[in-house]
Design a protein around this motif. Structure first.
Motif, PDB file in Angstrom:
ATOM      1  N   PRO A 166     -10.019  -9.987  -0.726  1.00 19.60           N
ATOM      2  CA  PRO A 166     -11.315  -9.011  -0.499  1.00 19.60           C
ATOM      3  C   PRO A 166     -12.553  -9.927  -0.946  1.00 19.60           C
ATOM      4  O   PRO A 166     -12.418 -11.106  -1.854  1.00 19.60           O
ATOM      5  CB  PRO A 166     -11.116  -8.121  -1.644  1.00 19.60           C
ATOM      6  CG  PRO A 166      -9.719  -8.115  -2.326  1.00 19.60           C
ATOM      7  CD  PRO A 166      -9.162  -9.148  -1.849  1.00 19.60           C
TER       8      PRO A 166
ATOM      9  N   ALA B 139      -6.833  -6.872   1.855  1.00 14.92           N
ATOM     10  CA  ALA B 139      -8.014  -6.760   2.544  1.00 14.92           C
ATOM     11  C   ALA B 139      -8.766  -5.407   2.589  1.00 14.92           C
ATOM     12  O   ALA B 139     -10.129  -5.129   2.742  1.00 14.92           O
ATOM     13  CB  ALA B 139      -7.812  -7.407   4.016  1.00 14.92           C
ATOM     14  N   ASP B 140      -8.070  -4.319   2.755  1.00 20.01           N
ATOM     15  CA  ASP B 140      -8.629  -2.989   3.020  1.00 20.01           C
ATOM     16  C   ASP B 140      -8.412  -2.289   1.431  1.00 20.01           C
ATOM     17  O   ASP B 140      -8.233  -0.957   1.547  1.00 20.01           O
ATOM     18  CB  ASP B 140      -7.952  -2.302   3.698  1.00 20.01           C
ATOM     19  CG  ASP B 140      -6.510  -2.051   3.651  1.00 20.01           C
ATOM     20  OD1 ASP B 140      -5.907  -2.652   2.681  1.00 20.01           O
ATOM     21  OD2 ASP B 140      -5.746  -1.091   4.073  1.00 20.01           O
ATOM     22  N   CYS B 141      -8.729  -2.957   0.333  1.00 21.75           N
ATOM     23  CA  CYS B 141      -8.606  -2.308  -0.948  1.00 21.75           C
ATOM     24  C   CYS B 141      -9.674  -1.145  -0.993  1.00 21.75           C
ATOM     25  O   CYS B 141     -10.616  -1.386  -0.441  1.00 21.75           O
ATOM     26  CB  CYS B 141      -8.570  -3.396  -2.008  1.00 21.75           C
ATOM     27  SG  CYS B 141     -10.142  -4.271  -2.347  1.00 21.75           S
TER      28      CYS B 141
ATOM     29  N   ARG C 152       0.667  -1.045   0.095  1.00 19.30           N
ATOM     30  CA  ARG C 152      -0.008  -0.147  -0.200  1.00 19.30           C
ATOM     31  C   ARG C 152       0.922   1.112   0.071  1.00 19.30           C
ATOM     32  O   ARG C 152       1.837   1.504   0.579  1.00 19.30           O
ATOM     33  CB  ARG C 152      -1.057   0.079   1.122  1.00 19.30           C
ATOM     34  CG  ARG C 152      -2.099  -1.153   1.182  1.00 19.30           C
ATOM     35  CD  ARG C 152      -2.762  -1.084   0.030  1.00 19.30           C
ATOM     36  NE  ARG C 152      -3.468   0.342  -0.162  1.00 19.30           N
ATOM     37  CZ  ARG C 152      -4.733   0.474   0.339  1.00 19.30           C
ATOM     38  NH1 ARG C 152      -5.284  -0.316   1.014  1.00 19.30           N
ATOM     39  NH2 ARG C 152      -5.308   1.714   0.109  1.00 19.30           N
TER      40      ARG C 152
ATOM     41  N   PRO D 160     -14.946  -0.379   1.075  1.00 22.19           N
ATOM     42  CA  PRO D 160     -13.633  -0.927   0.924  1.00 22.19           C
ATOM     43  C   PRO D 160     -13.624  -2.368   1.084  1.00 22.19           C
ATOM     44  O   PRO D 160     -14.363  -3.060   1.924  1.00 22.19           O
ATOM     45  CB  PRO D 160     -13.085  -0.152   2.166  1.00 22.19           C
ATOM     46  CG  PRO D 160     -13.908   1.160   2.144  1.00 22.19           C
ATOM     47  CD  PRO D 160     -15.505   0.593   2.009  1.00 22.19           C
ATOM     48  N   GLY D 161     -12.651  -3.335   0.469  1.00 20.32           N
ATOM     49  CA  GLY D 161     -12.851  -4.437   0.711  1.00 20.32           C
ATOM     50  C   GLY D 161     -13.463  -5.388   0.098  1.00 20.32           C
ATOM     51  O   GLY D 161     -13.696  -6.497   0.321  1.00 20.32           O
TER      52      GLY D 161
ATOM     53  N   ARG E 109      -2.466   7.350   0.623  1.00 26.42           N
ATOM     54  CA  ARG E 109      -3.426   7.701  -0.401  1.00 26.42           C
ATOM     55  C   ARG E 109      -3.395   9.006  -0.964  1.00 26.42           C
ATOM     56  O   ARG E 109      -3.042   9.975  -0.251  1.00 26.42           O
ATOM     57  CB  ARG E 109      -5.087   7.876   0.603  1.00 26.42           C
ATOM     58  CG  ARG E 109      -5.284   6.349   1.394  1.00 26.42           C
ATOM     59  CD  ARG E 109      -6.603   6.479   2.323  1.00 26.42           C
ATOM     60  NE  ARG E 109      -6.819   5.305   2.877  1.00 26.42           N
ATOM     61  CZ  ARG E 109      -7.361   4.448   2.218  1.00 26.42           C
ATOM     62  NH1 ARG E 109      -7.809   4.385   1.060  1.00 26.42           N
ATOM     63  NH2 ARG E 109      -7.700   3.235   3.137  1.00 26.42           N
TER      64      ARG E 109
END
Length: 351
Positions: A219, A190-192, A160, A232-233, A163
């Protein structure tokens, strides 16, 4: 101009007869051979190898997937799958797409003769597309995907980054897109960012496709239902036979899934999704257009670009068919053009 030589391998005599007749009436095609199963086909094909194979899945002695894997390993050849339009057919066809098939033509259990006549233009278009497909791009994408983590517990290969703007991602793809999407989604953590996706595919097949991806991606990946939240996710894939649009809800975004006329000959249409994202998300969105025949999504991506969204396109070398991204580039809707292996990383850098 040399005609496209087509082999038709199907245990149904009716399918072999009708498809052969349709191909014989096309000025740019000819039948190389027909066979009831792959073991009958191989000696015939070895005499004069076809440019495209139209292949059934369920056949005696050797099934279509086993044959497809053999062909792709020994002598890669574009394959159009002619599969039954059933839940079982959809599940098995997804395995065929993962093994390297270019596209799908569905067929019913009953009324096959009339059905094939009704979809003549789609069948011939699929054969023409397959004949000009970039198999090297498909093989590279498949090889890269197979090297990525299988288990849900595995760490994604993409790190990651801070942002940088976009809060949701809209992706559109068609021919060759099942493998391309697998390559991208396997790399999502998982937090895409929230993902909304249109992949041109028939009814029932999108559910099987989403289920397959969800089995090994980190995800949550699901076929979208009307009212599903964009979170998200989570990746929502538009169901075959319906359009999907972004809509506002009190706490953010959701999707509207509804019937409607074909747009650019497709339902779901990438343009329908992209235009709704341009209107409602604007600069909060990232648009990605990947491999596919035709121009669906090109104008919608330009609208996203004009609304302030970030936009990416897959490059020609890694596309199975450089149609949709090429048209989006021509219209000025693509800010960055990337090879498939770089798309997931760039999404995470920008979203």
């Amino acid at each position: 101009m040399r005609r496209i030589r087509v082999a038709v391998i199907d245990d149904s005599a009716i399918v072999r007869q009708v498809v052969s007749e349709l191909i014989s009436h096309a000025a740019d095609m000819e039948i190389a051979c027909t066979a009831a199963d792959p073991l009958f086909a191989l000696p015939k094909m070895s005499d004069a190898w076809p440019d495209v194979i139209v292949l059934d899945i369920e056949m005696p002695r050797m099934d279509g997937i086993t044959f497809l894997r053999k062909i792709m390993a020994e002598r890669p050849t574009p394959v159009v799958i002619c599969s039954s339009h059933t839940e079982r057919g959809a599940q098995v066809t997804m395995q065929a797409m993962a093994a390297g098939a270019i596209s799908i033509i569905t067929k019913p259990r009953l009324g096959v003769r009339q059905f094939l006549h009704d979809v003549t233009s789609d069948l011939l278009a699929a054969i023409r597309t397959a004949a000009h497909a970039n198999l090297r791009g498909l093989q590279a994408a498949s090889g890269a995907s197979s090297a990525l983590p299988e288990a849900r517990s595995a760490e994604p290969v993409v790190a990651r980054a801070p942002r940088a703007g976009a809060r949701m991602v809209a992706i559109g793809t068609s021919t060759g897109g099942t493998v391309a999407l697998e390559n991208v989604l396997r790399q999502m953590p998982a937090d895409c960012p929230p993902l909304v996706i249109v992949q041109h595919m028939p009814e029932k097949f999108t559910a099987a496709f989403a289920e397959r991806l969800d089995s090994f991606c980190i995800p949550e990946i699901r076929e979208a239902q009307d009212g599903d939240r964009v979170l998200p996710g989570r990746a929502l894939i538009a169901p075959g036979g319906s359009h999907m649009q972004l809509v506002r809800v009190a706490s953010g975004w959701a999707v509207e899934v509804a019937d409607g006329p074909l747009v650019n000959r497709h339902k779901p249409s990438v343009d329908v999704l992209f235009r709704s994202v341009a209107k409602l998300a604007g600069s909060s969105a990232l648009g990605v257009i990947m491999t596919g025949m035709g121009d669906d999504g090109a104008r919608g991506l330009k609208e996203m670009h004009d609304a302030g969204a970030l936009t990416l396109g897959q490059d020609e070398a890694s596309c199975v068919v450089y149609g949709m991204p090429k048209e989006a580039m021509r219209l000025g809707g693509v800010q960055e053009q990337l090879a498939l292996p770089d798309i997931a990383r760039r999404i995470l850098e920008l979203a």
